[in-house]
Design a protein around this motif. Structure first.
Motif, PDB file in Angstrom:
ATOM      1  N   MET A 162       0.833  -1.203   0.000  1.00  0.00           N
ATOM      2  CA  MET A 162       0.000   0.000   0.000  1.00  0.00           C
ATOM      3  C   MET A 162       0.870   1.257   0.000  1.00  0.00           C
ATOM      4  SD  MET A 162      -3.388  -0.315   0.100  1.00  0.00           S
ATOM      5  CE  MET A 162      -4.661  -1.528   0.459  1.00  0.00           C
ATOM      6  N   ARG A 163       0.469   2.223  -0.794  1.00  0.00           N
ATOM      7  CA  ARG A 163       1.109   3.536  -0.803  1.00  0.00           C
ATOM      8  C   ARG A 163       0.051   4.586  -0.462  1.00  0.00           C
ATOM      9  NH1 ARG A 163       5.948   3.432  -3.796  1.00  0.00           N
ATOM     10  NH2 ARG A 163       6.816   1.336  -3.630  1.00  0.00           N
ATOM     11  N   GLN A 164       0.463   5.833  -0.453  1.00  0.00           N
ATOM     12  CA  GLN A 164      -0.468   6.935  -0.226  1.00  0.00           C
ATOM     13  C   GLN A 164      -0.314   7.970  -1.333  1.00  0.00           C
ATOM     14  OE1 GLN A 164       0.234   8.518   3.725  1.00  0.00           O
ATOM     15  NE2 GLN A 164      -1.362   7.210   4.591  1.00  0.00           N
ATOM     16  N   ASP A 165      -1.444   8.603  -1.687  1.00  0.00           N
ATOM     17  CA  ASP A 165      -1.356   9.722  -2.619  1.00  0.00           C
ATOM     18  C   ASP A 165      -0.997  10.987  -1.849  1.00  0.00           C
ATOM     19  OD1 ASP A 165      -3.667  10.735  -1.408  1.00  0.00           O
ATOM     20  OD2 ASP A 165      -4.990  10.256  -3.085  1.00  0.00           O
ATOM     21  N   TRP A 166      -0.894  12.103  -2.531  1.00  0.00           N
ATOM     22  CA  TRP A 166      -0.424  13.341  -1.898  1.00  0.00           C
ATOM     23  C   TRP A 166      -1.404  13.901  -0.872  1.00  0.00           C
ATOM     24  CZ3 TRP A 166      -2.683  18.311  -2.811  1.00  0.00           C
ATOM     25  CH2 TRP A 166      -3.721  18.312  -3.740  1.00  0.00           C
ATOM     26  N   LEU A 167      -2.640  13.390  -0.885  1.00  0.00           N
ATOM     27  CA  LEU A 167      -3.639  13.812   0.097  1.00  0.00           C
ATOM     28  C   LEU A 167      -3.726  12.858   1.283  1.00  0.00           C
ATOM     29  CD1 LEU A 167      -6.415  14.845  -2.442  1.00  0.00           C
ATOM     30  CD2 LEU A 167      -5.178  16.394  -0.911  1.00  0.00           C
ATOM     31  N   GLY A 168      -2.925  11.788   1.246  1.00  0.00           N
ATOM     32  CA  GLY A 168      -2.929  10.831   2.345  1.00  0.00           C
ATOM     33  C   GLY A 168      -3.877   9.669   2.167  1.00  0.00           C
ATOM     34  N   ASN A 169      -4.483   9.542   0.998  1.00  0.00           N
ATOM     35  CA  ASN A 169      -5.367   8.414   0.716  1.00  0.00           C
ATOM     36  C   ASN A 169      -4.544   7.203   0.290  1.00  0.00           C
ATOM     37  OD1 ASN A 169      -7.969   9.895   0.933  1.00  0.00           O
ATOM     38  ND2 ASN A 169      -7.173  11.007  -0.843  1.00  0.00           N
ATOM     39  N   THR A 170      -4.948   6.020   0.735  1.00  0.00           N
ATOM     40  CA  THR A 170      -4.197   4.820   0.385  1.00  0.00           C
ATOM     41  C   THR A 170      -4.399   4.455  -1.085  1.00  0.00           C
ATOM     42  OG1 THR A 170      -6.022   3.398   1.091  1.00  0.00           O
ATOM     43  CG2 THR A 170      -4.309   3.883   2.717  1.00  0.00           C
TER      44      THR A 170
END
Length: 453
Positions: free
Chosen positions: A1-9
């Motif tokens: 799992m990663r996160q986008d720049w808004l903190g969403n997985t």
């Protein structure tokens, strides 16, 4: 799992996929060309649920009859990968699937549900506002912004989204405060610039609008064709109010028409500006004929009533038979539209198109009668207040040209309440008052024009 720049997985192990998703989301919010990076992301990771859902969303914003067909392969890949994706990604896929299938009511319902769980998903916020906007649901635009704003106070784009929701609800003080907050956080926030342009012209702050838009235009780089041309279009409206018609025509030639001539929003921006210029007596030369060639494919392209109404006018002013073909196809299409938009198409759009077609061909009596029927419900066809004002101007022009001067006087003085020195309004009032035998009032209107010129 990663996160986008808004903190969403994000379900991926690929840095390239995350980068493409980040470019899409921020590019979408900022109206930047980098949103197209999502297409490269799905090439590099063809089994990514979220990247494919976003690619489908990207194509749906083409606003054409071809968009669902282009989007469908991507949303099908997203669905195939959904079992291994997160709940947010699954919900995003369901939202876009409903849109591709033409079920906008379901798209909106699922969007609000998703935002209850994932309020930092600003791509879903943005597309939900878009759908509310196209339905004329101004309160819905504001509701989706207020639903998540407390979770996104650190994001300038959020304040730009809220600003436009406030503005469309006529909450101009709140709109201006939110827009300035966005600009203070990020000077290059073109959607906030856009909201301020709306506020300023609505309040008759025309010179301030020219100064502001000219200043921030320095930041309009790497924008997509809609945002770039549309903000210049807003500047042209200020020029028209000031009687600077040649400056507005210059913007048409240099900034508004020519970036992406096949795109819906570029086309209607061009149509509406030429309409407004002709309504104030400006000579637009052969520009209709050149524009009309790009409108021909729209004869059976019914995505939004607001778009169709301007396509038919442009085709008619270009002298093309496709205007009549569009009307014939529109009547057939309106009988099979979804329940959510059936009245907007059948009860408002068709009547308005009949009026617009008549006006474009010089039948002002028919235009007056048809637009009189359509205007009370014109909100239902979507578009912004500033954009829909064009249809009020068509009714006003038809009112004057059919000799209904007393009625026209009421309309014009109501318009002057927010922009007392508008050159087009006062020019029309000179004519109206003279025909009413109110020569002193005609002289006052002429004097107001002189203060501008």
């Amino acid at each position: 799992m990663r996160q986008d720049w808004l903190g969403n997985t994000v379900t991926t192990s690929s840095d390239a996929t995350v980068a493409g998703i980040n470019d899409f989301v921020e590019g979408f919010l900022a109206y930047e060309n980098k949103a197209a990076s999502i297409l490269k992301a799905v090439e590099e990771e063809p089994d990514s649920c979220l990247a494919n859902a976003y690619a489908a969303m990207f194509y749906m914003f083409l606003e054409s009859k071809d968009a669902p067909g282009l989007a469908r392969p991507f949303i099908e890949k997203a669905q195939a990968a959904a079992a291994g994706a997160s709940r947010r990604e699954q919900m995003t896929t369901a939202i876009v699937r409903a849109w591709v299938d033409g079920d906008v009511a379901k798209t909106i319902k699922l969007s609000h549900q998703a935002l209850e769980e994932f309020p930092r998903d600003l791509a879903i916020v943005k597309q939900a506002q878009y759908h509310h906007f196209n339905l004329g649901n101004c309160a819905g635009m504001l509701a989706v912004a207020e639903q998540v704003i407390d979770h996104n106070a650190d994001i300038p784009y959020m304040h730009g989204l809220a600003a436009f929701g406030y503005e469309q609800c006529h909450l101009l003080k709140d709109a201006e405060a939110s827009a300035w907050k966005a600009v203070e956080m990020k000077r290059k926030e073109p959607w906030a610039h856009h909201a301020l342009a709306h506020v300023m012209i609505t309040q008759g702050r025309i010179n301030e609008g020219v100064e502001f838009l000219t200043d921030v235009s320095k930041t309009w780089v790497d924008l997509n064709s809609f945002m770039l041309t549309h903000n210049w279009w807003h500047l042209s409206l200020n020029y028209i109010n000031l009687g600077r018609y040649q400056d507005a025509l210059r913007l048409y030639d240099e900034r508004i028409w020519g970036v992406w001539k096949e795109y819906s929003q570029d086309q209607i921006g061009a149509v509406s500006l030429l309409m407004r210029l002709e309504l104030v007596g400006a000579d637009v030369g052969n520009r209709w004929q050149e524009l009309g060639t790009y409108l021909k494919p729209r004869v059976d392209d019914f995505v939004q009533p607001f778009l169709t109404m301007q396509y038919v006018y442009g085709l008619a002013r270009a002298g093309l038979p496709e205007a009549d073909q569009l009307m014939q196809n529109l009547r057939a299409f309106s009988a099979k539209t979804p329940a959510l938009t059936r009245e907007a198409w059948g009860d408002v759009c068709i009547v308005a198109c009949e009026g617009l077609l008549a006006h474009a061909r010089g039948d002002f009596e028919t235009a007056f009668r048809k637009m009189t029927l359509a205007i009370p419900r014109i909100l239902e066809i979507g578009g912004s207040h500033a954009q829909r004002a064009l249809f009020h101007q068509i009714l006003l022009d038809s009112t004057i040209k059919t000799g209904r001067y007393s009625q026209a006087q009421q309309m014009l003085e109501a318009e002057r309440a927010y922009d007392p020195n508008s050159v087009p309004a006062n020019t029309a009032l000179v004519n109206v008052y003279q025909n009413l035998g109110l020569n002193r009032e005609a002289a006052k209107a002429q004097a107001r024009i002189s203060t501008i010129n």
